[in-house]
Design a protein around this motif. Structure first.
Motif, mmCIF file in Angstrom:
data_model
loop_
_atom_site.group_PDB
_atom_site.id
_atom_site.type_symbol
_atom_site.label_atom_id
_atom_site.label_comp_id
_atom_site.label_asym_id
_atom_site.label_seq_id
_atom_site.Cartn_x
_atom_site.Cartn_y
_atom_site.Cartn_z
ATOM 1 N N LYS A 70 33.265 58.903 18.896
ATOM 2 C CA LYS A 70 33.816 57.568 18.654
ATOM 3 C C LYS A 70 33.624 56.697 19.880
ATOM 4 O O LYS A 70 34.121 56.999 20.958
ATOM 5 C CB LYS A 70 35.308 57.668 18.308
ATOM 6 C CG LYS A 70 35.613 58.564 17.112
ATOM 7 C CD LYS A 70 37.091 58.803 16.948
ATOM 8 C CE LYS A 70 37.370 59.839 15.873
ATOM 9 N NZ LYS A 70 38.812 60.153 15.764
ATOM 10 N N THR A 71 32.882 55.614 19.672
ATOM 11 C CA THR A 71 32.679 54.604 20.710
ATOM 12 C C THR A 71 32.901 53.247 20.066
ATOM 13 O O THR A 71 32.924 53.130 18.833
ATOM 14 C CB THR A 71 31.242 54.671 21.264
ATOM 15 O OG1 THR A 71 30.322 54.324 20.211
ATOM 16 C CG2 THR A 71 30.908 56.070 21.790
ATOM 17 N N PRO A 72 33.094 52.186 20.886
ATOM 18 C CA PRO A 72 33.241 50.842 20.303
ATOM 19 C C PRO A 72 32.093 50.480 19.364
ATOM 20 O O PRO A 72 32.294 49.842 18.327
ATOM 21 C CB PRO A 72 33.297 49.936 21.530
ATOM 22 C CG PRO A 72 33.863 50.807 22.603
ATOM 23 C CD PRO A 72 33.298 52.180 22.352
ATOM 24 N N LYS A 73 30.866 50.900 19.705
ATOM 25 C CA LYS A 73 29.710 50.594 18.862
ATOM 26 C C LYS A 73 29.817 51.308 17.522
ATOM 27 O O LYS A 73 29.453 50.753 16.477
ATOM 28 C CB LYS A 73 28.412 50.989 19.571
ATOM 29 C CG LYS A 73 28.019 50.074 20.713
ATOM 30 C CD LYS A 73 26.668 50.475 21.286
ATOM 31 C CE LYS A 73 26.240 49.531 22.416
ATOM 32 N NZ LYS A 73 24.933 49.915 22.989
ATOM 33 N N ILE A 74 30.305 52.560 17.560
ATOM 34 C CA ILE A 74 30.444 53.320 16.306
ATOM 35 C C ILE A 74 31.454 52.657 15.385
ATOM 36 O O ILE A 74 31.229 52.496 14.182
ATOM 37 C CB ILE A 74 30.862 54.767 16.607
ATOM 38 C CG1 ILE A 74 29.770 55.487 17.413
ATOM 39 C CG2 ILE A 74 31.162 55.511 15.318
ATOM 40 C CD1 ILE A 74 28.481 55.661 16.672
ATOM 41 N N TRP A 75 32.614 52.288 15.947
ATOM 42 C CA TRP A 75 33.655 51.619 15.141
ATOM 43 C C TRP A 75 33.133 50.305 14.565
ATOM 44 O O TRP A 75 33.341 50.010 13.379
ATOM 45 C CB TRP A 75 34.904 51.358 15.999
ATOM 46 C CG TRP A 75 35.728 52.575 16.249
ATOM 47 C CD1 TRP A 75 35.841 53.273 17.403
ATOM 48 C CD2 TRP A 75 36.556 53.245 15.283
ATOM 49 N NE1 TRP A 75 36.683 54.347 17.244
ATOM 50 C CE2 TRP A 75 37.142 54.353 15.956
ATOM 51 C CE3 TRP A 75 36.864 53.035 13.938
ATOM 52 C CZ2 TRP A 75 38.024 55.229 15.319
ATOM 53 C CZ3 TRP A 75 37.735 53.908 13.311
ATOM 54 C CH2 TRP A 75 38.305 54.999 13.988
ATOM 55 N N LEU A 76 32.459 49.515 15.416
ATOM 56 C CA LEU A 76 31.915 48.235 14.948
ATOM 57 C C LEU A 76 30.892 48.467 13.850
ATOM 58 O O LEU A 76 30.884 47.777 12.819
ATOM 59 C CB LEU A 76 31.278 47.478 16.121
ATOM 60 C CG LEU A 76 30.645 46.117 15.784
ATOM 61 C CD1 LEU A 76 31.712 45.148 15.274
ATOM 62 C CD2 LEU A 76 29.934 45.535 17.011
ATOM 63 N N PHE A 77 30.034 49.436 14.039
ATOM 64 C CA PHE A 77 29.003 49.771 13.055
ATOM 65 C C PHE A 77 29.643 50.152 11.715
ATOM 66 O O PHE A 77 29.230 49.687 10.651
ATOM 67 C CB PHE A 77 28.164 50.927 13.603
ATOM 68 C CG PHE A 77 27.144 51.462 12.652
ATOM 69 C CD1 PHE A 77 25.992 50.748 12.348
ATOM 70 C CD2 PHE A 77 27.314 52.708 12.043
ATOM 71 C CE1 PHE A 77 25.036 51.244 11.475
ATOM 72 C CE2 PHE A 77 26.374 53.209 11.158
ATOM 73 C CZ PHE A 77 25.226 52.477 10.874
ATOM 74 N N ALA A 78 30.677 50.981 11.775
ATOM 75 C CA ALA A 78 31.340 51.439 10.545
ATOM 76 C C ALA A 78 32.011 50.296 9.798
ATOM 77 O O ALA A 78 31.882 50.172 8.569
ATOM 78 C CB ALA A 78 32.348 52.531 10.887
ATOM 79 N N PHE A 79 32.731 49.452 10.535
ATOM 80 C CA PHE A 79 33.450 48.354 9.876
ATOM 81 C C PHE A 79 32.495 47.278 9.353
ATOM 82 O O PHE A 79 32.751 46.681 8.302
ATOM 83 C CB PHE A 79 34.478 47.750 10.840
ATOM 84 C CG PHE A 79 35.777 48.505 10.877
ATOM 85 C CD1 PHE A 79 36.671 48.423 9.826
ATOM 86 C CD2 PHE A 79 36.095 49.314 11.962
ATOM 87 C CE1 PHE A 79 37.867 49.126 9.835
ATOM 88 C CE2 PHE A 79 37.292 50.023 11.991
ATOM 89 C CZ PHE A 79 38.181 49.942 10.930
#
Length: 835
Positions: free
Chosen positions: A150-159
């Motif tokens: 989990k990284t900020p990029k992963i969260w942004l990508f998912a949302f």
């Protein structure tokens, strides 16, 4: 606290939503909520404790029982719990094999899209749950018992994926329900889908799978503390395939929008139409073509190829609709060199500079980043995509070929092609029809064509007894036995402006035309297509037998072709064509030679410094050239002249005016256009009067014919019917003949002679009838095939593509006429010299 097993929770959810599904019948959106809830169970199926492996043949027995249950409930309502169990058994069996491949997860979404579309055309009902929700199950398998990095990029990508899928899903759901083609999107019991449902369902299934996968993934990330997780799952590995997936559909949508905009030329109308079934089908057609190209050449080359085609179609259709109010046809490629000549009158320095700057910029970028460009265009063969691409391509080809399927989405092959057809069928479907029917458009060979048939037709139409020149007292003491000079003038954009209501003129702009007018023509075009009126008048052939958009000079004429020029030449005449424009335009420099003209004076034979009025050679200069040619001939002369002065644009064309036009119904721009056009009419009329006065002084028998090639564009380039529609035209003759829909097509016909009475035409006629009239008036020997024209004029005075109902295509007379035309244009020219 005891850890929660997501598999057990999934089973509880599955049972709950299955019960709701059994006892509740909701609308599409409530069904959507049930489907998304079911996706939670699907995503967590890999976590269900698998106790069945210990029992021999347990899964096979359970599979058979579920199939029996499916068959039993199929005609009523497939139970969701049945589909969940059946799907789980199938998925758990095939996934271990598919999971070995690197592209496993992206391909599941592709499979979902293509499988749903393919299932829509099967002759029996197919539960699509297995295909639609497999990507969700596949993602559950990949993330089962794994901690996600989990990284900020992963969260942004998912949302972002969740939000994008949600918007598209709701949009397509709304449109599909509005089309009344989808009552349930649980994908458990879909019956007799039809083509309309088929064009929406693959997108709904795809976006639902995308949304469900994204939502379950985020939930998994939020609750990953419940997992033991002995390995890590790096979601960033899927950045590239997801981006490719998104860019694929964005690219297809954008170039579809551009092409459709070029034929609608309205942003709002294009946006509104994008989700209509016909355009949705066009998007699917482009998807299949794009996938085929990617599988063969790789994405870089495919993007370039499709971009070039889309840009070309967009520009070509924009120009054709702007200038001619019709689409681009494949055979218009013959006219490519004319594009420069058409456009130069409308180009200005800022546009030229902008184009040059863009080209220079592109060349600079290509040179500077040539390594990146070459890397991007590296070819590649994709074995994984190929079967899906072929399936999608063949399905679309089948729809296009099968009227029963295509008509459901408003796409169908038409006997008449034009603006209405391309708007209804969409750019890609219609161009498919153009290309598959290309041979028919360019060379329509009749079944009964043969030398024997043509000889029989030649014998059927012998010369009539009234073919001799009749003397009269009109011109004084002119000898009737002498071969007369013949002059035919086709006046650019000449139409009777005085037919419009609500206009007042400072003087009569058509004084001589009104004085000597003997009838009216119905040219085959409006606003452009000069060469087609010319073709009919010179050959006696008709555009009725050709496809819309054909310019005969460009598409057909490649060899010697009989015309009245060749007939006059065979009768000892000198034959001259005069047109003060570039000789290359419409291939006239070649076509006139094929027609039998000995000389052709184009714009190079005039002085652009002293003989112009406005931007073009004046009609007065044209008359001077006609008289000069006439007086220099030691033989009887046939002169065919096409004027140029009154060519559009008419706005701000002249610095001074001999006539003023007033109207309280037009705006300033429209008044400027009308005044410019009226000045051109006045000059054409006065130059005609000058020519007649000079010919009256001659002791040589002379025949003169003057007619307009087509009505003008009165308005802006994209709305040149506005003045016609606003003012309305007097159309007594058209209504009397039952051709009111051709009211803006008809142009005046003037005939004059200094030695005989000239016939007055009681009916409006096609320009093709002029050829026989001219030969008959001149009293020259001519091939027998021309003798069919009097019967045609009596029965079918107008043969026009805009009013096909005027003609019976099964009439023997019409069939003979078509055979004559085929022989002279495409066949062996058996009739060329037959008398």
């Amino acid at each position: 606290m005891k850890k929660i097993n997501k598999g057990i929770l999934a089973l509880i959810v599955a049972v709950a939503i299955s019960a709701i599904d059994i006892f509740y019948n909701g609308n599409g959106y409530s069904q959507l909520l049930l489907a998304l809830a079911a996706s939670f169970a699907v995503f967590n199926m890999p976590a269900i404790p698998d106790k069945l492996n210990k029992l021999p043949y347990s899964k096979l027995i359970l599979f058979i029982l579920n199939i029996v249950l499916l068959v039993f409930t199929f005609k009523h309502k497939v139970l969701l719990v049945n589909m969940l169990l059946l799907s789980y058994l199938i998925w758990s069996a095939v996934t271990p094999f598919f999971q070995k491949f690197k592209s496993f997860l992206p391909v599941t979404f592709l499979m979902c899209f293509v499988a749903v579309y393919a299932a829509s055309f099967l002759g029996f009902s197919v539960p699509l749950f297995i295909f639609v929700f497999y990507p969700v199950y596949a993602l559950g398998v990949l993330t089962h018992e794994k901690n996600i990095i989990k990284t900020p990029k992963i969260w942004l990508f998912a949302f972002l994926n969740l939000a994008g899928a949600a918007v598209l899903l709701v949009l397509f759901m709304y449109k599909a329900l509005g089309q009344s083609v989808l009552s349930s999107i649980l994908f458990t019991n879909i019956t007799k889908l039809g083509t309309v449902t088929a064009v929406y369902l693959p997108f709904i299934g795809l976006f639902m799978a995308w949304f469900a996968a994204s939502g379950n993934l985020i939930f998994h990330m939020l609750t990953s503390g419940f997992e033991k997780g002995n390995t890590a799952f790096d979601l960033s590995d899927y950045f590239k395939p997801v981006f490719s997936f998104i860019s694929f559909f964005v690219f297809v949508t954008v170039i579809t929008f551009l092409c459709e905009y070029s034929i609608r030329q309205e942003i709002k109308a294009t946006i509104t139409d994008m989700l209509h079934p016909n355009i949705m089908f066009n998007i699917l057609v482009l998807c299949s073509l794009y996938m085929c190209l990617i599988s063969l050449f790789g994405k870089g080359i495919s993007n370039v190829l499709l971009s070039i085609v889309a840009i070309f179609l967009t520009i070509a259709n924009f120009i054709k609709f702007t200038y001619f109010d019709e689409p681009f046809y494949p055979w218009d490629l013959y006219m490519f060199k004319n594009l420069i000549g058409i456009c130069k009158d409308y180009l200005n320095i800022p546009i030229v500079i902008a184009v040059l700057v863009i080209l220079a910029g592109l060349i600079f970028l290509l040179v500077k980043f040539r390594k990146n460009v070459l890397s991007y265009l590296k070819p590649g063969f994709n074995f994984v995509i190929m079967p899906f691409a072929l399936i999608l391509f063949l399905l679309n080809a089948n729809v296009l070929a099968d009227y029963r399927l295509s008509v459901q989405v408003g796409v169908q092959r038409s006997w008449y092609i034009g603006k209405a057809e391309i708007l209804a069928n969409g750019m890609y479907a219609q161009n498919y029809y153009y290309l598959t029917d290309l041979e028919k458009y360019l060379n329509p060979k009749p079944d009964d064509y043969s030398e024997e048939t043509m000889q029989a037709i030649s014998d059927k139409y012998p010369a009539s007894v009234d073919n001799s020149v009749t003397a009269s007292t009109v011109g004084g003491a002119v000898k009737s036995a002498e071969k007369p000079n013949v002059i035919a003038i086709m006046s650019e954009s000449y139409w009777d402006l005085t037919k419009l209501n609500g206009l007042s003129f400072s003087k009569d702009v058509a004084e001589n035309v009104h004085k000597y007018q003997r009838g009216m023509l119905a040219p085959p075009a409006i606003g452009g297509g000069t060469a087609n009126t010319e073709f009919e008048a010179l050959t006696g052939m008709s555009l009725y037998f050709m496809s819309p958009g054909i310019i005969a000079y460009n598409a057909y004429l490649r060899t010697e072709t009989p015309s009245i020029a060749s007939v006059f030449k065979d009768n000892g005449y000198s034959t001259t064509a005069i047109h003060p424009n570039g000789g290359w335009f419409y291939n006239r420099d070649k076509v006139y030679n094929y027609f039998g003209f000995e000389k052709f004076y184009d714009v190079s034979s005039f002085d652009m410094n002293t003989q112009t009025k406005g931007p073009h050679i004046s009609d007065y200069a044209l008359v001077d050239k006609i008289l000069e040619t006439l007086n220099s001939s030691d033989k009887p002369a046939f002169i065919f002249a096409v004027s140029m002065e009154n060519h559009d644009p008419f706005d701000n064309k002249y610095s001074s005016f001999d006539v003023n036009v007033e109207s309280d119904q037009l705006n300033s721009s429209q008044k400027s256009i009308i005044n410019g056009y009226a000045q051109g009419l006045y000059d054409a009329d006065q130059s005609l009067g000058k020519l007649i006065e000079e010919l009256k002084k001659s002791d040589k028998p002379t025949l003169l014919y003057f007619f307009g090639d087509h009505a003008p564009r009165l308005g802006t380039l994209d709305d040149y019917y506005s003045v016609y529609d606003k003012l309305g035209a007097k159309q007594d003759s058209e209504l009397k003949q039952g051709i009111g829909e051709l009211k803006y097509y008809t142009t005046p016909l003037v005939t004059w002679s200094n030695f005989r009475e000239m016939r007055s035409f009681s009916s409006i006629i096609s320009p093709s009838h002029l050829s026989y009239e001219i030969l008959k008036d001149a009293g020259v020997d001519h091939p027998n095939y021309f003798n069919i024209m009097p019967q045609l004029e009596e029965k079918y005075p107008i043969m026009h593509l805009k009013n096909m109902g005027l003609v019976d295509p099964d009439d023997e007379l019409v069939k003979d006429y078509r055979l004559i035309q085929y022989d002279l244009l495409f066949g062996n020219k058996y009739l060329k010299s037959g008398n």
